[in-house]
Design an enzyme around this catalytic site. Structure first.
Site, PDB file in Angstrom:
ATOM      1  CG  HIS A  19      13.097  -3.871  30.964  1.00  0.00           C
ATOM      2  ND1 HIS A  19      11.717  -4.255  31.413  1.00  0.00           N
ATOM      3  CD2 HIS A  19      13.535  -5.246  31.098  1.00  0.00           C
ATOM      4  CE1 HIS A  19      11.436  -5.461  31.984  1.00  0.00           C
ATOM      5  NE2 HIS A  19      12.763  -6.043  31.771  1.00  0.00           N
ATOM      6  CG  ASP A  33       9.615  -1.921  30.308  1.00  0.00           C
ATOM      7  OD1 ASP A  33       9.409  -2.681  29.320  1.00  0.00           O
ATOM      8  OD2 ASP A  33       9.803  -2.099  31.420  1.00  0.00           O
ATOM      9  CB  SER A  46      11.976  -7.952  34.254  1.00  0.00           C
ATOM     10  OG  SER A  46      11.434  -8.322  33.161  1.00  0.00           O
TER      11      SER A  46
END
Length: 344
Positions: free
Chosen positions: A314, A284, A189
């Site tokens: 995610h 995601d 991320s």
């Protein structure tokens, strides 16, 4: 382990069909991608939680730390874990965690790893299990970096810490049984954003580029509106609203979001960058930009291994204790790192 954790473990071991019936009654499917039942169960349980954007940053930090601790897996066996600090770029000390596998390959570079969290949440515990998996499977030391977080430390404090940690690894990897003067970078991320930026910044500054960049569901473009940001705008465990809130905390007011220290996907020339492993999650908001970045790297001649895990969400690297698909994926990703090291 608390009683609540024991009960949760037992629930997650129920058959997938039963979990789906307990979590809304039908599989959660978007764009033909069906979310893993265990992840659907977590999403269902959290469906009434207030949006993060409605809460102060310190409350969000404390709550997510507690939630992730409830779900956290134990580190892999056969890995020595040490906490330490390294010098930061602003006379600060950066907390780090070093993972040393019992069966280390002396030819495999140290990996510098940056945790997820939008530049606002997360710490060394957030990626503890995954870093231990990388160390054990890829047979390399891992340096996990607890960079400074917003809003107390707005951009560019976090990315400056990330760059400083990479350069420290170049100078010190040999002390941990890895090759001198070389290191890899990785992150998930926002950590994937940092890893991509470090790779580009070293090239721009004509400094030693990483041996490898591991980008796991990376946030690479704060400018382009990819379709997945709408298609998966309200999915577990990241929503578009939360992403926008992260950036409100992270960035100084009015800062140009095309800045290459923010949006590596806005860089036009991607040639000459390190070999890349790009991993995306099917459920995601960031999936399209990660897929696109992998494609662009490959078109520019960068060696890329790209895999999208359509049943996962995610932040799946933090879910290996209860999500079978997440654990399988993390073991596979670490295997990709090991195999990529074999090509160096």
């Amino acid at each position: 382990m608390s009683l609540q954790q024991k009960i949760a473990k037992l629930i997650f071991k129920l058959p997938g069909g039963l979990l789906v019936r307990m979590a809304g009654g039908k599989p959660l499917e978007i764009n033909g991608r069906v979310l893993e039942p265990q992840l659907q169960m977590v999403a269902w349980n959290g469906r009434k939680a207030p949006p993060l954007s409605s809460l102060p940053a310190d409350v969000v930090q404390a709550a997510t730390r507690e939630q992730l601790a409830m779900l956290a897996a134990a580190p892999e066996p056969g890995v020595i874990i040490e906490d330490s600090t390294i010098p930061g770029p602003d006379k600060n000390e950066i907390p780090v965690r070093i993972y040393l596998p019992d069966e280390q390959d002396p030819t495999h570079p140290m990996m510098v790893y940056y945790h997820m969290g939008g530049g606002v949440i997360g710490d060394l515990d957030t990626c503890n299990a995954f870093c231990s998996i990388i160390a054990a499977v890829a047979k390399c030391p891992v340096l996990s970096v607890d960079y400074r977080l917003a809003p107390p430390h707005k951009f560019p404090a976090g990315i400056n810490d990330a760059i400083a940690a990479y350069e420290w690894a170049l100078r010190n990897a040999g002390k941990y049984g890895a090759p001198d003067g070389v290191a890899a970078v990785g992150g998930d991320s926002m950590g994937g954003n940092f890893a991509a930026i470090v790779s580009q910044e070293m090239k721009r500054q004509d400094k030693p580029v990483p041996a490898l960049q591991l980008l796991v569901y990376p946030a690479v473009d704060l400018v382009e509106e990819f379709p997945s940001r709408k298609d998966f705008a309200n999915t577990f465990s990241l929503s578009t609203d939360t992403m926008n809130w992260f950036m409100d905390q992270y960035l100084p007011a009015g800062h140009d979001r095309s800045d290459p220290l923010l949006s590596p996907g806005q860089t036009g020339d991607l040639s000459g960058l390190p070999p890349a492993i790009v991993i995306t999650a099917g459920h995601d908001p960031l999936v399209d930009e990660g897929d696109d970045y992998a494609l662009r790297l490959s078109r520019e001649g960068v060696y890329v291994k790209h895999k999208r895990y359509d049943t996962l969400a995610h932040a799946f690297t933090a879910f290996t204790d209860f999500s079978p698909g997440s654990r399988r994926a993390c073991l596979q990703i670490a295997g990709m790192v090991r195999d990529m090291y074999g090509r160096l």
